[in-house]
Design an enzyme around this catalytic site. Structure first.
Site, PDB file in Angstrom:
ATOM      1  N   GLU A  54      -5.782  -7.024  -2.112  1.00 51.28           N
ATOM      2  CA  GLU A  54      -6.445  -7.193  -0.820  1.00 51.28           C
ATOM      3  C   GLU A  54      -7.969  -6.933  -1.111  1.00 51.28           C
ATOM      4  OE1 GLU A  54      -5.149  -5.054   2.538  1.00 51.28           O
ATOM      5  OE2 GLU A  54      -3.156  -5.479   2.157  1.00 51.28           O
ATOM      6  N   GLU A 103       0.865  -1.126   0.033  1.00 58.42           N
ATOM      7  CA  GLU A 103       0.022   0.148   0.001  1.00 58.42           C
ATOM      8  C   GLU A 103       0.721   1.408   0.083  1.00 58.42           C
ATOM      9  OE1 GLU A 103      -3.074  -0.429   3.097  1.00 58.42           O
ATOM     10  OE2 GLU A 103      -4.453  -1.713   1.631  1.00 58.42           O
TER      11      GLU A 103
END
Ligand code: CA
Length: 425
Positions: A288, A190
């Site tokens: 995810e 991320e």
């Protein structure tokens, strides 16, 4: 997953003063778990489409006494159960050193390279490939924090580049020597606006390339993935992909998080990923995703969803959860042949005990690192973990019930291949 999310704990203290009639009894009373469900076939998936699961916390959970079962109600290695449900890839996060100087774990599974080897070996033994997800931090890396590992804190930028390269190469070599079948490596987690303590894209790009070089030198067949979030922000992914291209970053896969209650529509997700794939010739995937099957918290630590202000586009049920997963797979398949697949985030992060016994749960979270953070993480992450440490924030987004039995929605990974109609009417 953004780890912090300001977990509020006060309510848990109130719950703890009540005694429980028994956890199994409480779960049996749930009315929202159907025995079976229907799944519409996903169209246009590549033959080797990734149907992945991130079960990074599983060893800490097992150490805490959690047991997992198969669909027949018998105890079984969860990796076998995942494989039988159609999962073909396992993702595991790697922190450099998630321990304090006394050896106490920060929590979140205490996932260092050794844990990744243990998880990777079990995945490999069950015929699944492994995605090694390097955070290049000693604890959670997400859009809010990309803190450099303790051991790298005082290094020059050039020295940090060298350490990132060496750590990546040495970790991968250890994993491969132990027999882990690594198919893909994430260089960062991320990294939407920062990476390993850097916020300048020129420097971030150089660090990406050091990780990438380590992967390339280890095995040319391993895919290099970069991972970003917030596809719903207009122009974000086109800016990132263009910047990576200008800075000559060597990577194969542009990966996105996609949580339906945070990250906009699936049509938008397909659109922004397809643009990256078409413009820069990259593969794309969802690294995810997750969805709620119940609104109830299972362990006395507040969950990330549902919350006020969020939009949950599916019913909060096992069927709704299955539909959410199926539709994310379809959205990635809709990008075309560049669409690699989808990883579900922490389908096994179930409670270590019922929320009525939260004081006992706290002891397990502290001892084995089976909660999202332990109190020991305060030295490294005082503002988030230091204040809000505790248990699982996603037990209501698991694909196993609170006692470790697979939910029907776990089977979506195999059902999506040809479709499935419930036998129950
Ligand atoms: Ca919880």
């Amino acid at each position: 997953m953004r780890s912090g999310l300001k977990m509020f704990f006060a309510a848990a203290i109130v719950w703890s003063v009540f005694s429980s009639p028994g956890y199994a009894a409480a779960v049996k009373q749930e009315k929202h778990v159907p025995e079976d469900l229907s799944v519409k076939k996903a169209e246009g998936m590549n033959r080797d489409f990734i149907k992945g699961a991130d079960v990074s916390s599983v060893i800490a959970l097992e150490n805490s006494g959690v047991t997992f079962y198969n669909t027949s109600g018998k105890r079984q290695d969860i990796f076998t159960t995942l494989k039988q449900a159609g999962v073909n890839y396992v993702r595991v996060r790697i922190w450099n050193n998630p321990y304090d100087s006394s050896g106490n774990g920060y929590g979140g599974g205490n996932n260092d390279v050794q844990k990744a080897i243990e998880i990777g070996k079990r995945a490999t033994a069950n015929g699944m490939k492994v995605l090694a997800d390097f955070h290049y931090s000693d604890f959670w890396a997400d859009p809010a924090k990309q803190k450099v590992p303790k051991a790298w804190a005082n290094l020059s930028f050039e020295a940090k580049k060298a350490r990132l390269y060496e750590f990546t190469k040495q970790s991968l070599q250890r994993m491969i020597e132990e027999g882990v079948n690594i198919g893909m490596v994430q260089v960062g987690n991320e990294t939407t606006g920062a990476f390993a303590g850097e916020t300048d894209w020129t420097k971030m790009s150089q660090l990406f390339n050091e990780g990438s070089r380590a992967v390339r030198e280890t095995n040319r067949g391993i895919l290099v993935a970069l991972h970003f979030t917030n596809p719903e922000t207009a122009g974000r992914y086109s800016f990132i992909a263009e910047t990576l291209s200008k800075n000559k970053v060597d990577y194969d896969v542009f990966a996105s998080s996609y949580y339906p209650f945070w990250h906009g529509t699936l049509q938008n997700l397909t659109s922004v990923l397809k643009a990256v794939a078409d413009t820069y010739g990259k593969k794309v995937m969802v690294a995810e995703t997750s969805y709620t099957y119940t609104a109830e918290d299972g362990d006395g630590h507040e969950n990330t969803a549902p919350k006020s202000g969020q939009t949950l586009p599916y019913p909060i049920s096992v069927q709704g959860q299955a539909n959410a997963i199926r539709d994310v797979m379809q959205a990635v398949a809709n990008t075309g042949t560049a669409g690699l697949g989808v990883f579900y985030w922490e389908p096994a992060w179930i409670p270590v005990g019922p929320k009525t016994r939260v004081e006992k749960n706290k002891v397990l979270w502290e001892t084995y690192g089976s909660g999202w953070a332990s109190s020991y993480a305060a030295e490294y992450d005082p503002e988030d973990a230091g204040k809000w440490y505790g248990g699982s924030a996603v037990d209501n987004q698991a694909l196993f019930d609170c006692n470790g039995h697979p939910l029907p929605s776990l089977q979506v990974f195999q059902y999506v291949q040809s479709g499935h109609i419930t036998k129950k009417r």
